[in-house]
Design a protein around this motif. Structure first.
Motif, PDB file in Angstrom:
ATOM      1  N   LEU A 134       0.806  -1.221   0.000  1.00 43.33           N
ATOM      2  CA  LEU A 134       0.000   0.000   0.000  1.00 43.33           C
ATOM      3  C   LEU A 134       0.836   1.267   0.000  1.00 43.33           C
ATOM      4  CD1 LEU A 134      -2.643  -1.107   2.657  1.00 43.33           C
ATOM      5  CD2 LEU A 134      -2.931  -1.057   0.194  1.00 43.33           C
ATOM      6  N   GLU A 135       2.149   1.129   0.237  1.00 44.35           N
ATOM      7  CA  GLU A 135       2.977   2.309   0.374  1.00 44.35           C
ATOM      8  C   GLU A 135       3.117   3.050  -0.956  1.00 44.35           C
ATOM      9  OE1 GLU A 135       6.359   0.353   1.763  1.00 44.35           O
ATOM     10  OE2 GLU A 135       5.641   0.156   3.830  1.00 44.35           O
ATOM     11  N   LEU A 136       2.900   4.352  -0.883  1.00 45.57           N
ATOM     12  CA  LEU A 136       3.127   5.242  -2.018  1.00 45.57           C
ATOM     13  C   LEU A 136       2.272   4.917  -3.239  1.00 45.57           C
ATOM     14  CD1 LEU A 136       7.006   5.576  -1.806  1.00 45.57           C
ATOM     15  CD2 LEU A 136       5.274   7.039  -0.805  1.00 45.57           C
ATOM     16  N   LEU A 137       1.038   4.484  -3.028  1.00 42.46           N
ATOM     17  CA  LEU A 137       0.115   4.289  -4.136  1.00 42.46           C
ATOM     18  C   LEU A 137      -0.261   5.637  -4.728  1.00 42.46           C
ATOM     19  CD1 LEU A 137      -2.345   1.570  -2.763  1.00 42.46           C
ATOM     20  CD2 LEU A 137      -0.875   1.348  -4.765  1.00 42.46           C
ATOM     21  N   GLU A 138      -0.352   5.703  -6.038  1.00 41.40           N
ATOM     22  CA  GLU A 138      -0.774   6.926  -6.702  1.00 41.40           C
ATOM     23  C   GLU A 138      -1.342   6.578  -8.077  1.00 41.40           C
ATOM     24  OE1 GLU A 138       2.635   9.428  -7.047  1.00 41.40           O
ATOM     25  OE2 GLU A 138       3.809   7.945  -8.139  1.00 41.40           O
ATOM     26  N   ASP A 139      -2.340   7.360  -8.489  1.00 44.96           N
ATOM     27  CA  ASP A 139      -3.016   7.149  -9.763  1.00 44.96           C
ATOM     28  C   ASP A 139      -3.514   5.704  -9.860  1.00 44.96           C
ATOM     29  OD1 ASP A 139      -3.952   8.297 -12.149  1.00 44.96           O
ATOM     30  OD2 ASP A 139      -2.370   7.327 -13.293  1.00 44.96           O
ATOM     31  N   HIS A 140      -4.122   5.211  -8.793  1.00 38.13           N
ATOM     32  CA  HIS A 140      -4.556   3.830  -8.689  1.00 38.13           C
ATOM     33  C   HIS A 140      -6.068   3.752  -8.550  1.00 38.13           C
ATOM     34  CE1 HIS A 140      -4.086   5.494  -4.709  1.00 38.13           C
ATOM     35  NE2 HIS A 140      -4.865   4.546  -4.204  1.00 38.13           N
ATOM     36  N   VAL A 141      -6.589   2.548  -8.513  1.00 32.32           N
ATOM     37  CA  VAL A 141      -8.024   2.302  -8.355  1.00 32.32           C
ATOM     38  C   VAL A 141      -8.252   1.600  -7.022  1.00 32.32           C
ATOM     39  CG1 VAL A 141     -10.045   1.087  -9.276  1.00 32.32           C
ATOM     40  CG2 VAL A 141      -8.407   2.154 -10.843  1.00 32.32           C
ATOM     41  N   ILE A 142      -9.254   2.058  -6.285  1.00 27.88           N
ATOM     42  CA  ILE A 142      -9.619   1.442  -5.020  1.00 27.88           C
ATOM     43  C   ILE A 142     -10.920   0.670  -5.212  1.00 27.88           C
ATOM     44  CG2 ILE A 142     -10.211   1.825  -2.603  1.00 27.88           C
ATOM     45  CD1 ILE A 142      -8.597   4.382  -2.675  1.00 27.88           C
ATOM     46  N   VAL A 143     -10.886  -0.615  -4.917  1.00 33.36           N
ATOM     47  CA  VAL A 143     -12.071  -1.464  -5.032  1.00 33.36           C
ATOM     48  C   VAL A 143     -12.654  -1.633  -3.629  1.00 33.36           C
ATOM     49  CG1 VAL A 143     -12.970  -3.706  -5.743  1.00 33.36           C
ATOM     50  CG2 VAL A 143     -11.082  -2.670  -7.008  1.00 33.36           C
ATOM     51  N   LEU A 144     -13.880  -1.154  -3.433  1.00 30.10           N
ATOM     52  CA  LEU A 144     -14.516  -1.182  -2.123  1.00 30.10           C
ATOM     53  C   LEU A 144     -15.353  -2.445  -1.972  1.00 30.10           C
ATOM     54  CD1 LEU A 144     -15.695   2.546  -1.919  1.00 30.10           C
ATOM     55  CD2 LEU A 144     -13.564   1.539  -1.092  1.00 30.10           C
ATOM     56  N   GLY A 145     -14.968  -3.308  -1.047  1.00 26.54           N
ATOM     57  CA  GLY A 145     -15.717  -4.536  -0.797  1.00 26.54           C
ATOM     58  C   GLY A 145     -15.321  -5.664  -1.731  1.00 26.54           C
ATOM     59  N   TYR A 146     -15.843  -6.851  -1.417  1.00 22.61           N
ATOM     60  CA  TYR A 146     -15.559  -8.024  -2.233  1.00 22.61           C
ATOM     61  C   TYR A 146     -16.824  -8.863  -2.343  1.00 22.61           C
ATOM     62  CZ  TYR A 146     -13.202 -12.156  -4.039  1.00 22.61           C
ATOM     63  OH  TYR A 146     -12.810 -13.206  -4.831  1.00 22.61           O
ATOM     64  N   GLY A 147     -17.219  -9.154  -3.578  1.00 21.92           N
ATOM     65  CA  GLY A 147     -18.417  -9.944  -3.832  1.00 21.92           C
ATOM     66  C   GLY A 147     -18.304 -10.675  -5.153  1.00 21.92           C
ATOM     67  N   ASP A 148     -19.448 -11.127  -5.670  1.00 17.99           N
ATOM     68  CA  ASP A 148     -19.430 -11.890  -6.920  1.00 17.99           C
ATOM     69  C   ASP A 148     -18.900 -11.065  -8.088  1.00 17.99           C
ATOM     70  OD1 ASP A 148     -20.475 -14.023  -5.554  1.00 17.99           O
ATOM     71  OD2 ASP A 148     -22.564 -13.601  -6.097  1.00 17.99           O
ATOM     72  N   LEU A 149     -19.153  -9.769  -8.068  1.00 22.91           N
ATOM     73  CA  LEU A 149     -18.720  -8.922  -9.184  1.00 22.91           C
ATOM     74  C   LEU A 149     -17.253  -8.492  -9.064  1.00 22.91           C
ATOM     75  CD1 LEU A 149     -21.779  -6.520  -9.667  1.00 22.91           C
ATOM     76  CD2 LEU A 149     -21.048  -8.379 -11.170  1.00 22.91           C
ATOM     77  N   THR A 150     -16.648  -8.715  -7.904  1.00 21.49           N
ATOM     78  CA  THR A 150     -15.304  -8.196  -7.686  1.00 21.49           C
ATOM     79  C   THR A 150     -14.251  -8.945  -8.492  1.00 21.49           C
ATOM     80  OG1 THR A 150     -16.009  -7.702  -5.428  1.00 21.49           O
ATOM     81  CG2 THR A 150     -13.669  -7.490  -5.907  1.00 21.49           C
ATOM     82  N   GLU A 151     -14.401 -10.262  -8.641  1.00 19.23           N
ATOM     83  CA  GLU A 151     -13.400 -11.044  -9.367  1.00 19.23           C
ATOM     84  C   GLU A 151     -13.229 -10.574 -10.808  1.00 19.23           C
ATOM     85  OE1 GLU A 151     -11.016 -13.197  -9.031  1.00 19.23           O
ATOM     86  OE2 GLU A 151     -11.196 -13.019  -6.876  1.00 19.23           O
ATOM     87  N   PRO A 152     -14.330 -10.388 -11.583  1.00 24.22           N
ATOM     88  CA  PRO A 152     -14.140  -9.860 -12.935  1.00 24.22           C
ATOM     89  C   PRO A 152     -13.477  -8.494 -12.943  1.00 24.22           C
ATOM     90  CG  PRO A 152     -16.347 -10.781 -12.691  1.00 24.22           C
ATOM     91  CD  PRO A 152     -15.736 -10.749 -11.323  1.00 24.22           C
TER      92      PRO A 152
ATOM     93  N   LEU B 150      -7.928   6.214   3.838  1.00 24.12           N
ATOM     94  CA  LEU B 150      -6.774   7.108   3.927  1.00 24.12           C
ATOM     95  C   LEU B 150      -5.477   6.321   3.755  1.00 24.12           C
ATOM     96  CD1 LEU B 150      -7.881   9.400   6.898  1.00 24.12           C
ATOM     97  CD2 LEU B 150      -7.754  10.012   4.473  1.00 24.12           C
ATOM     98  N   ARG B 151      -5.415   5.120   4.343  1.00 22.58           N
ATOM     99  CA  ARG B 151      -4.226   4.276   4.167  1.00 22.58           C
ATOM    100  C   ARG B 151      -4.054   3.874   2.712  1.00 22.58           C
ATOM    101  NH1 ARG B 151      -4.533  -0.746   7.793  1.00 22.58           N
ATOM    102  NH2 ARG B 151      -2.556  -1.148   6.755  1.00 22.58           N
ATOM    103  N   ALA B 152      -5.146   3.740   2.002  1.00 24.32           N
ATOM    104  CA  ALA B 152      -5.093   3.372   0.585  1.00 24.32           C
ATOM    105  C   ALA B 152      -4.870   4.588  -0.313  1.00 24.32           C
ATOM    106  CB  ALA B 152      -6.374   2.659   0.173  1.00 24.32           C
ATOM    107  N   SER B 153      -4.548   5.735   0.298  1.00 25.51           N
ATOM    108  CA  SER B 153      -4.225   6.967  -0.444  1.00 25.51           C
ATOM    109  C   SER B 153      -5.339   7.380  -1.390  1.00 25.51           C
ATOM    110  CB  SER B 153      -2.915   6.793  -1.231  1.00 25.51           C
ATOM    111  OG  SER B 153      -1.849   6.461  -0.375  1.00 25.51           O
TER     112      SER B 153
END
Length: 389
Positions: A232-250, A293-296
């Motif tokens: 997680l250190e120094l992440l930038e210009d990234h995507v944050i995926v909130l939660g995990y479910g059936d749609l998360t794997e694709p 916040l930790r996930a920048s």
């Protein structure tokens, strides 16, 4: 704008600093034992600096690598040490004055503005426990005690004449190396040496235990999927995926290998499985501010919320938007009636996979032969986008 931010971002800065560290070490090793410098700068290089140009360059390289590790954790003290060491490596490269040192000088000077521009990216304070602070104080205190006592009793030691000799004797005694070139010659000096030896071993052991213990615990926690701080250190210009479910794997399959991303889920089993696949994951509630916040999130490119629970997704979206109102949020609605609710929660785009799938099935049943082609294109696409439903 995004490409410019990446070009001048923390990752490029760390690459440059790492190259400086490696070059400093390499040129230092090459210059060990060499006392001559280029005639053009010989008049400006003190003799002591000329003699030390080799091993001090290698030592500075090691110190710079330590700063790089600190930068990876976003530590402000590592930023300060890097700002201090970069001019030092440039000066050492100039003192060495060889063809091999020219890239070191250039990269050192080039890295300085990058480090200065990324000042705000390295804002974390060192979070030391009481035990770690006590261990550090004990180690420093032992070194001060040993150095001051040895220098004060220098007449009772063989080959101890200067303060540097006292420091040298304290280190070799406390570390149990004991070269034997500096030895006590009186009973008082021997008793003092025993005290330095006992205190040195105790303080070194305490310091190593307090510093390595948390690292070992972090490794165990990472194996269980509860922590992936390194990822997680120094992440930038990234995507944050909130939660995990059936749609998360694709979603993960689409993001993997194309852009940096991190998953935040309270499901520890899912977190452990994702971590085993070397996927950055935080085992936490995505509707809480702390994991975001930790996930920048302030530097995130986008946020995706697509689990089987629209209510939880809505709470997570509200939290994300409150922390970064400008971040793009895309949500997947499990139930059609929740599409507008997710929009009101702050989602910029809401897609209902069930509605889209149902529409394609009906069109196909009614004889639209192009539907299957469209579906195949969607399944095969690696970077397509869908419109809001």
């Amino acid at each position: 704008m995004a490409s410019r931010r990446v070009l001048l971002g923390a990752r490029v800065t760390m690459v440059l600093v790492t190259l400086v560290a490696l070059l400093s070490f390499t040129t230092g090793v090459v210059k060990i034992g060499t006392t001559g410098v280029d005639e053009s700068v010989a008049a400006y290089v003190p003799e002591d600096l000329e003699r030390a140009a080799g091993f001090t360059g290698a030592l500075t390289g090691f110190l710079m690598l330590g700063s790089v590790l600190g930068l990876r954790r976003g530590l402000r003290i590592a930023w300060y040490s890097t700002v201090f060491l970069l001019p030092v490596t440039a000066i050492q490269g100039l003192a060495q004055s060889s063809v091999a040192s020219t890239p070191l000088i250039a990269l050192s000077l080039l890295s300085i503005p990058f480090v200065l521009l990324n000042y705000r990216r390295f804002d974390r304070k060192i979070d030391l426990s009481t035990t770690q602070l006590a261990a550090t104080a004990a180690l420093v205190g032992t070194m001060v005690y040993g150095t001051a006592g040895t220098y004060r009793l220098s007449e009772d030691f063989a080959n101890v004449e200067t303060l540097l000799d006292a420091v040298y004797y304290t280190i070799v005694t406390a570390s149990t190396v004991g070269y034997g070139d500096a030895i006590p010659t009186s009973q008082q000096a021997r008793l003092f040496s025993i005290s330095v030896l006992v205190l040195g071993v105790a303080s070194f052991t305490l310091a190593l235990g307090s510093l390595l213990g948390p690292a070992i615990e972090a490794r165990f926690a990472q194996a269980l999927g509860t922590m992936t701080e390194r990822q997680l250190e120094l992440l930038e210009d990234h995507v944050i995926v909130l939660g995990y479910g059936d749609l998360t794997e694709p979603i993960i399959d689409e993001l993997d290998g194309t852009t940096p991303f991190v998953v935040i889920t309270p499901d520890q089993d899912a977190a452990a499985k994702l971590n085993a696949r070397d996927i950055a994951v935080l085992s936490a509630d995505p509707s809480d501010e702390e994991p975001l916040l930790r996930a920048s999130i302030e530097d995130a490119r986008a946020v995706v919320a697509a689990t089987n629970n629209d209510a939880n997704d809505a709470l997570a979206i509200l939290t994300a938007k409150s922390l970064n109102a400008n971040v793009r949020v895309v949500a997947g609605a499990t139930d059609r009636e929740n599409v507008e609710k997710l929009r009101r929660a702050g989602a910029d785009t809401v897609i209902s996979p069930a509605v889209i799938g149902g529409h394609l099935l009906v069109e196909s049943a009614l004889g639209d032969e192009n539907v299957e082609t469209v579906a195949d294109q969607l399944l095969d696409s690696s970077g397509g986008s869908a419109s809001s439903e």
